[in-house]
Design a protein around this motif. Structure first.
Motif, PDB file in Angstrom:
ATOM      1  N   GLY A 333       0.800  -1.221   0.000  1.00  0.00           N
ATOM      2  CA  GLY A 333       0.000   0.000   0.000  1.00  0.00           C
ATOM      3  C   GLY A 333       0.829   1.266   0.000  1.00  0.00           C
ATOM      4  O   GLY A 333       0.323   2.352  -0.322  1.00  0.00           O
ATOM      5  N   ASP A 334       2.116   1.165   0.342  1.00  0.00           N
ATOM      6  CA  ASP A 334       2.993   2.336   0.277  1.00  0.00           C
ATOM      7  C   ASP A 334       3.165   2.784  -1.173  1.00  0.00           C
ATOM      8  O   ASP A 334       3.109   1.969  -2.113  1.00  0.00           O
ATOM      9  N   ILE A 335       3.391   4.067  -1.349  1.00  0.00           N
ATOM     10  CA  ILE A 335       3.680   4.623  -2.674  1.00  0.00           C
ATOM     11  C   ILE A 335       5.040   5.308  -2.622  1.00  0.00           C
ATOM     12  O   ILE A 335       5.313   6.095  -1.704  1.00  0.00           O
ATOM     13  N   VAL A 336       5.902   4.971  -3.591  1.00  0.00           N
ATOM     14  CA  VAL A 336       7.241   5.545  -3.643  1.00  0.00           C
ATOM     15  C   VAL A 336       7.439   6.232  -4.996  1.00  0.00           C
ATOM     16  O   VAL A 336       6.762   5.915  -5.976  1.00  0.00           O
ATOM     17  N   THR A 337       8.376   7.179  -5.003  1.00  0.00           N
ATOM     18  CA  THR A 337       8.717   7.881  -6.239  1.00  0.00           C
ATOM     19  C   THR A 337      10.066   7.386  -6.741  1.00  0.00           C
ATOM     20  O   THR A 337      11.054   7.394  -5.999  1.00  0.00           O
ATOM     21  N   THR A 338      10.098   6.949  -7.981  1.00  0.00           N
ATOM     22  CA  THR A 338      11.324   6.426  -8.581  1.00  0.00           C
ATOM     23  C   THR A 338      12.240   7.547  -9.017  1.00  0.00           C
ATOM     24  O   THR A 338      11.843   8.721  -9.064  1.00  0.00           O
ATOM     25  N   MET A 339      13.463   7.184  -9.383  1.00  0.00           N
ATOM     26  CA  MET A 339      14.418   8.160  -9.884  1.00  0.00           C
ATOM     27  C   MET A 339      13.908   8.833 -11.154  1.00  0.00           C
ATOM     28  O   MET A 339      14.218   9.997 -11.420  1.00  0.00           O
ATOM     29  N   ALA A 340      13.093   8.105 -11.927  1.00  0.00           N
ATOM     30  CA  ALA A 340      12.535   8.650 -13.166  1.00  0.00           C
ATOM     31  C   ALA A 340      11.383   9.607 -12.909  1.00  0.00           C
ATOM     32  O   ALA A 340      10.869  10.231 -13.851  1.00  0.00           O
ATOM     33  N   LEU A 347       2.082  -3.090  -4.021  1.00  0.00           N
ATOM     34  CA  LEU A 347       1.012  -3.975  -3.572  1.00  0.00           C
ATOM     35  C   LEU A 347       1.554  -5.241  -2.926  1.00  0.00           C
ATOM     36  O   LEU A 347       0.839  -5.896  -2.151  1.00  0.00           O
ATOM     37  N   ASN A 348       2.786  -5.592  -3.236  1.00  0.00           N
ATOM     38  CA  ASN A 348       3.399  -6.793  -2.671  1.00  0.00           C
ATOM     39  C   ASN A 348       4.897  -6.519  -2.523  1.00  0.00           C
ATOM     40  O   ASN A 348       5.581  -6.231  -3.500  1.00  0.00           O
ATOM     41  N   THR A 349       5.392  -6.593  -1.280  1.00  0.00           N
ATOM     42  CA  THR A 349       6.808  -6.274  -1.052  1.00  0.00           C
ATOM     43  C   THR A 349       7.730  -7.389  -1.517  1.00  0.00           C
ATOM     44  O   THR A 349       8.954  -7.216  -1.535  1.00  0.00           O
ATOM     45  N   ASP A 350       7.145  -8.542  -1.893  1.00  0.00           N
ATOM     46  CA  ASP A 350       7.966  -9.629  -2.427  1.00  0.00           C
ATOM     47  C   ASP A 350       8.229  -9.452  -3.918  1.00  0.00           C
ATOM     48  O   ASP A 350       8.983 -10.216  -4.509  1.00  0.00           O
ATOM     49  N   ASN A 431      -4.998   2.688  -8.926  1.00  0.00           N
ATOM     50  CA  ASN A 431      -5.940   3.766  -8.646  1.00  0.00           C
ATOM     51  C   ASN A 431      -5.261   4.973  -7.995  1.00  0.00           C
ATOM     52  O   ASN A 431      -5.825   6.075  -7.984  1.00  0.00           O
ATOM     53  N   PHE A 432      -4.055   4.752  -7.447  1.00  0.00           N
ATOM     54  CA  PHE A 432      -3.468   5.792  -6.604  1.00  0.00           C
ATOM     55  C   PHE A 432      -2.081   6.266  -7.053  1.00  0.00           C
ATOM     56  O   PHE A 432      -1.578   7.257  -6.524  1.00  0.00           O
ATOM     57  N   ALA A 433      -1.452   5.538  -7.984  1.00  0.00           N
ATOM     58  CA  ALA A 433      -0.102   5.911  -8.433  1.00  0.00           C
ATOM     59  C   ALA A 433       0.001   5.713  -9.945  1.00  0.00           C
ATOM     60  O   ALA A 433      -0.953   5.260 -10.589  1.00  0.00           O
ATOM     61  N   ASP A 434       1.140   6.041 -10.496  1.00  0.00           N
ATOM     62  CA  ASP A 434       1.338   5.901 -11.940  1.00  0.00           C
ATOM     63  C   ASP A 434       1.269   4.430 -12.379  1.00  0.00           C
ATOM     64  O   ASP A 434       0.804   4.134 -13.477  1.00  0.00           O
ATOM     65  N   LEU A 435       1.739   3.546 -11.520  1.00  0.00           N
ATOM     66  CA  LEU A 435       1.641   2.110 -11.815  1.00  0.00           C
ATOM     67  C   LEU A 435       1.818   1.315 -10.534  1.00  0.00           C
ATOM     68  O   LEU A 435       2.338   1.824  -9.530  1.00  0.00           O
ATOM     69  N   ALA A 436       1.341   0.075 -10.575  1.00  0.00           N
ATOM     70  CA  ALA A 436       1.494  -0.851  -9.453  1.00  0.00           C
ATOM     71  C   ALA A 436       2.707  -1.735  -9.694  1.00  0.00           C
ATOM     72  O   ALA A 436       3.156  -1.896 -10.826  1.00  0.00           O
TER      73      ALA A 436
END
Length: 497
Positions: A333-340, A347-350, A431-436
């Motif tokens: 559920g966390d959302i992170v911003t990539t270098m790009a 959705l899955n930390t694995d 629904n909440f970020a650029d991609l899952a």
């Protein structure tokens, strides 16, 4: 192991052992026939007596054969001559290696390289034999209190070639085969090293050691502060739950012209993958130390480049992190911003490999690479699709894909192309970020590559999923060193161009 190449009749070899092949049913190879004639029919008499049929897997060690200068003659069963392909050839080389290493003969002359292998020439036979023997003799017993070693291991092997005209090509083939195998063995050692020893900073140290060993390599290691400044929040998110901080390891091999665009190799270096908060099942979790085998293959391939002094430029980038659960770990559920600058809903930390690779792919843009290949133990879905025989291969540039497929066939380290169609991209909608970071159960290998493709739009790119090929389980558990042969062949062909 020392390798040499020579031409000459087998019956005239003054050696601890001469090795020749026998096909079914008791059909002597050319070298075995020459030995038989020189000994007055001694070999054929033994075969008629029933000592050997020539079936694949059979071996017969003979001592004191009359009229021969060699102390021993080793006959290797090669199976049916019309079915003697590269797989049968490798089995024969493996059998010879095992027999010699247990015989007490510290040197030998091998005539198996002159056998007719379907679709392969002499250069291939010598190169593959050198690679296979070096690979076969590999042992990883660094952490055993008492290592088992052969009583008198074979130390020098001479490959026979038909004529003096073949010597130069044979010597180059032996050198290439050994260099590739040494790269494979470095990758295997890194993969086999336990995760309490092999963590991100340990991998960084291996990069520094390569630079010390080969002046043509320059290594830079980025720490957390530097990656934070670059905006690599996706890579950093994977390592947040571990006491071992992530590293980005950048190794530049400068064998080409100063203004020549490099080939970039990007390796996934998850030194242990617990799955994070999306914890993996306990059974078999010890094998998650192999989740850095993509990065291990990058180290191994770079070593092969340096050993062969290939005239090209290579940038090798390793995204190293340890994926562990604790109070600081990234949550589903966390959302992170990539270098790009793209945002990712985790959705899955694995599904962490793609999170470290996407930032590494963005980082390599600064080198303006001619082509980029990333290598990763990325998806269990690839194991289901292709088993442990072929790497999964996807990418955005058909000529690059075809190059890699061809290199796989030439080296015997094969890959299989999977589709990367736009239709699969829809599975990564969020629904909440650029991609899952996952796309559901269907086509897991493909959607993982779709994720990476979002960060590879500025260069020709290919992705190798080695989840099924990087290591073996069971009684023979251990890293395989693949796809170092494929990558090395790819770079050798690029250098020849």
């Amino acid at each position: 192991m020392q390798f040499a190449v020579k031409s000459g009749s087998p019956e005239k070899q003054r050696s601890a052992c001469v090795v020749a092949g026998v096909f079914e049913s008791r059909r002597l190879s050319a070298a075995a026939k020459a030995l038989d004639e020189a000994s007055g029919g001694h070999l054929s008499a033994l075969l008629r007596r029933g000592d050997m049929e020539g079936r694949a897997g059979q071996a017969l060690m003979l001592h004191g054969v009359p009229q021969l200068l060699a102390d021993r003659v080793l006959l290797i069963g090669c199976g049916k001559e019309r079915e003697f392909d590269e797989r049968a050839y490798r089995r024969s080389i493996d059998l010879m290696t095992d027999q010699l290493n247990d015989s007490g003969a510290t040197e030998a002359v091998c005539y198996l390289t002159e056998l007719p292998v379907k679709g392969r020439d002499l250069h291939w036979c010598v190169q593959d034999a050198a690679r296979q023997i070096t690979h076969r003799l590999y042992r990883f017993d660094d952490y055993k209190s008492k290592a088992e070693a052969p009583r008198r291991p074979v130390k020098r092997l001479t490959f026979a070639v038909p004529s003096r005209r073949d010597l130069a090509s044979g010597e180059q083939a032996a050198r290439t085969g050994q260099a590739v195998a040494e790269g494979m063995n470095l990758a295997r050692t890194l993969g086999n090293t336990p995760p309490n020893v092999c963590y991100p900073e340990y991998l960084a140290e291996q990069g520094r050691l390569l630079a010390e060993q080969y002046p043509v390599i320059e290594t830079e290691v980025l720490d957390v502060a530097q990656m934070t400044e670059l905006g690599m929040h996706s890579l950093l998110a994977v390592g947040r739950g571990s006491e071992r901080e992530p590293r980005l390891i950048v190794m530049q091999y400068r064998g080409g012209k100063p203004n020549e665009k490099p080939i970039a190799l990007v390796g996934k270096g998850i030194t242990f993958d617990s799955g994070g908060i999306s914890l993996k099942p306990g059974a078999g979790m010890d094998e998650m130390k192999f989740d850095m085998c993509g990065s291990a293959s990058v180290f191994g391939t770079l070593k092969t480049c340096a050993e062969l002094e290939l005239p090209l430029n290579v940038v090798a980038v390793v995204a190293a992190a340890e994926n562990m659960p604790d109070g600081r770990a990234t949550r589903p559920g966390d959302i992170v911003t990539t270098m790009a600058g793209k945002t990712v809903e985790i959705l899955n930390t694995d599904a962490e490999g793609r999170l470290v690779l996407c930032d590494a792919l963005t980082y390599v843009e600064r080198f303006e690479p001619e082509a980029v290949v990333d290598i990763a133990t990325l998806t269990g879905a690839c194991v289901i699709a292709l088993g442990n025989h072929a790497h999964g291969l996807l990418g955005n540039h058909s000529p690059l894909i075809n190059e890699l497929l061809g290199a796989g066939k030439a080296s015997g380290d094969r890959a299989w192309e999977l589709p990367l169609w736009d239709e699969y991209q829809d599975q990564l909608k969020s629904n909440f970020a650029d991609l899952a970071n996952i796309g559901g159960r269907e086509a897991g290998t493909i959607t993982a590559a779709c994720f990476l493709s979002r960060f590879a739009g500025k260069f020709h790119w290919a992705h190798l999923d080695i989840a099924g090929t990087a290591w073996l389980s069971g009684a023979n558990k251990g890293a395989t060193g693949r796809p170092v042969p494929l990558l090395s062949q790819f770079l050798i062909q690029r250098a020849e161009r």
